[in-house]
Design an enzyme around this catalytic site. Sequence first.
Site, PDB file in Angstrom:
ATOM      1  N   LYS A 105      -7.798 -14.217   5.644  1.00 43.96           N
ATOM      2  CA  LYS A 105      -5.998 -14.481   4.726  1.00 43.96           C
ATOM      3  C   LYS A 105      -5.672 -14.101   6.371  1.00 43.96           C
ATOM      4  CE  LYS A 105      -4.307 -10.913   2.511  1.00 43.96           C
ATOM      5  NZ  LYS A 105      -3.890 -10.069   1.435  1.00 43.96           N
TER       6      LYS A 105
ATOM      7  N   ARG B 159      -4.760  -9.756  -6.618  1.00 42.74           N
ATOM      8  CA  ARG B 159      -6.115  -9.048  -6.425  1.00 42.74           C
ATOM      9  C   ARG B 159      -5.938  -7.741  -6.202  1.00 42.74           C
ATOM     10  NH1 ARG B 159      -5.651  -6.021  -1.729  1.00 42.74           N
ATOM     11  NH2 ARG B 159      -5.580  -7.750   0.645  1.00 42.74           N
TER      12      ARG B 159
ATOM     13  N   GLN C 201       4.459  -4.231  -7.053  1.00 40.85           N
ATOM     14  CA  GLN C 201       3.358  -4.671  -7.151  1.00 40.85           C
ATOM     15  C   GLN C 201       2.776  -3.453  -8.697  1.00 40.85           C
ATOM     16  OE1 GLN C 201       1.224  -6.419  -5.725  1.00 40.85           O
ATOM     17  NE2 GLN C 201      -0.493  -5.244  -6.434  1.00 40.85           N
TER      18      GLN C 201
ATOM     19  N   ASN D 116       9.035   7.604 -10.172  1.00 43.40           N
ATOM     20  CA  ASN D 116       9.298   6.921  -8.827  1.00 43.40           C
ATOM     21  C   ASN D 116      10.608   8.154  -8.115  1.00 43.40           C
ATOM     22  OD1 ASN D 116       8.893   4.571  -7.025  1.00 43.40           O
ATOM     23  ND2 ASN D 116      11.033   3.970  -7.655  1.00 43.40           N
TER      24      ASN D 116
ATOM     25  N   SER E  27       5.288   3.161  -1.281  1.00 45.99           N
ATOM     26  CA  SER E  27       5.109   3.125   0.757  1.00 45.99           C
ATOM     27  C   SER E  27       5.424   4.533   0.913  1.00 45.99           C
ATOM     28  CB  SER E  27       6.338   1.900   0.979  1.00 45.99           C
ATOM     29  OG  SER E  27       6.066   0.847   0.521  1.00 45.99           O
TER      30      SER E  27
ATOM     31  N   GLY F 298      -1.362   2.804  -2.885  1.00 47.32           N
ATOM     32  CA  GLY F 298      -0.462   2.016  -2.223  1.00 47.32           C
ATOM     33  C   GLY F 298      -0.376   2.552  -0.711  1.00 47.32           C
TER      34      GLY F 298
ATOM     35  N   ASP G  54      -1.976   1.658   3.149  1.00 50.15           N
ATOM     36  CA  ASP G  54      -3.433   1.134   3.297  1.00 50.15           C
ATOM     37  C   ASP G  54      -2.765   0.640   5.359  1.00 50.15           C
ATOM     38  OD1 ASP G  54      -0.164  -0.266   3.233  1.00 50.15           O
ATOM     39  OD2 ASP G  54      -0.396  -1.697   2.304  1.00 50.15           O
TER      40      ASP G  54
ATOM     41  N   LYS H 123       0.306   6.610   6.569  1.00 47.48           N
ATOM     42  CA  LYS H 123       0.963   6.546   5.195  1.00 47.48           C
ATOM     43  C   LYS H 123       0.301   7.343   4.172  1.00 47.48           C
ATOM     44  CE  LYS H 123       2.312   1.735   3.521  1.00 47.48           C
ATOM     45  NZ  LYS H 123       2.058   0.551   3.607  1.00 47.48           N
TER      46      LYS H 123
ATOM     47  N   GLY I 266      -7.583   2.788  -2.704  1.00 44.46           N
ATOM     48  CA  GLY I 266      -8.080   1.487  -2.895  1.00 44.46           C
ATOM     49  C   GLY I 266      -7.079   0.489  -1.365  1.00 44.46           C
TER      50      GLY I 266
END
Length: 320
Positions: free
Chosen positions: A67, A110, A138, A159, A199, A220, A222, A226, A291
């Site tokens: 990708k 995904r 997301q 949030n 984020s 979140g 990744d 973070k 994840g």
Amino acid sequence: MYVVPEKEIAGLMTPDAAFEAIEAVFASMARRKAYNFPVVREAIGYEDALYGFKGGFDAAGLSLGLKAGGYWPNNQKHNLINHQSTVFLFDPDTGRVSAAVGGNLLTALRTAAASAVSIKYLAPKGAKVLGMIGAGHQSAFQMRAAARVHNFEKVIGWNPHPEMLTRLADTAAELGLPFEAVELDRLGSEADVIISITSAFSPLLMDSHVKGPTHIAAMGTDTKGKQELDAALVARARVFTDEVAQSISIGEAQHAIAQGLIAEEAINELGAVVTGDHEGRGDAEVTIFDGTGVGLQDLAVAHKSVEIAKQKGVALTVEI
Ligand code: NAD
């Protein structure tokens, strides 16, 4: 080669098809039939863009490719979303390019499928309340995918920007579930399954917030730096991930590892639970799925999209 345009993906790729593809590729990874190549991610010094490649090969699903894309923060002026990506697939028998597939919606699907796989295998028995941390683009995908694998009775959410909570309320309504906005301490104590998809660069959900048997899909984080979860919470939990190397470097576990609170060996692959080689939750009170998002996930859903597009006759063919 086949071309599957971005605009066709919504009509081709269902959340169920994405779920099947992601569950299968996690199993291939655990069986060492599939592996990810080192990720390239570069600030290109133009338009403040971050550009990169995530690739891999799945010898069981026979998907090879990458990708390519990234984050263009000024895309609004072009009437485009900031995240842009395209998946390129290659024929593993010959090396010839076999497909180009729009990757934007596929990335959302995904990512949602990955947390749903973790919920299917790791949610505590009788889980009723889904807690959502994050209300960005997301979050709706994650909630919808979670509701397909488990019968929740209620959604609660928080949030950092409360004005965005309408997205969670609207998505819960679409799923026929009651929604309540709550503070993080209530979210941690009342939710049986939690999805975090923000984020954030500092912990939001603290160890003291989480009470009773809980599964947390931490989606979140990744990138290096973070963080959504208190490192002490990660240390208390049984931790699963898509790929251990990413979990400890760019995933949620990076902080607990850096602080010496957990060892790399304590982090388990979710794919091993799918294959039956790991017991999963066992007697753990808290489980976490870290994840991080791997290239093989993108290839798996792109491969599936091409198959469906061919069946439906909407894949374009181009000689290259
Ligand atoms: P978005 O920009 O639509 O929403 C951002 C979310 O993060 C909102 O809930 C917002 O309130 C919150 N937020 C923004 N700045 C924050 C800050 N400084 N501290 C805490 N919260 C903050 O983004 P999105 O598309 O919903 O993606 C959310 C996150 O998920 C991003 O960090 C993205 O990189 C990550 N992501 C991960 C994967 C994966 O495979 N793990 C895939 C896609 C996206």
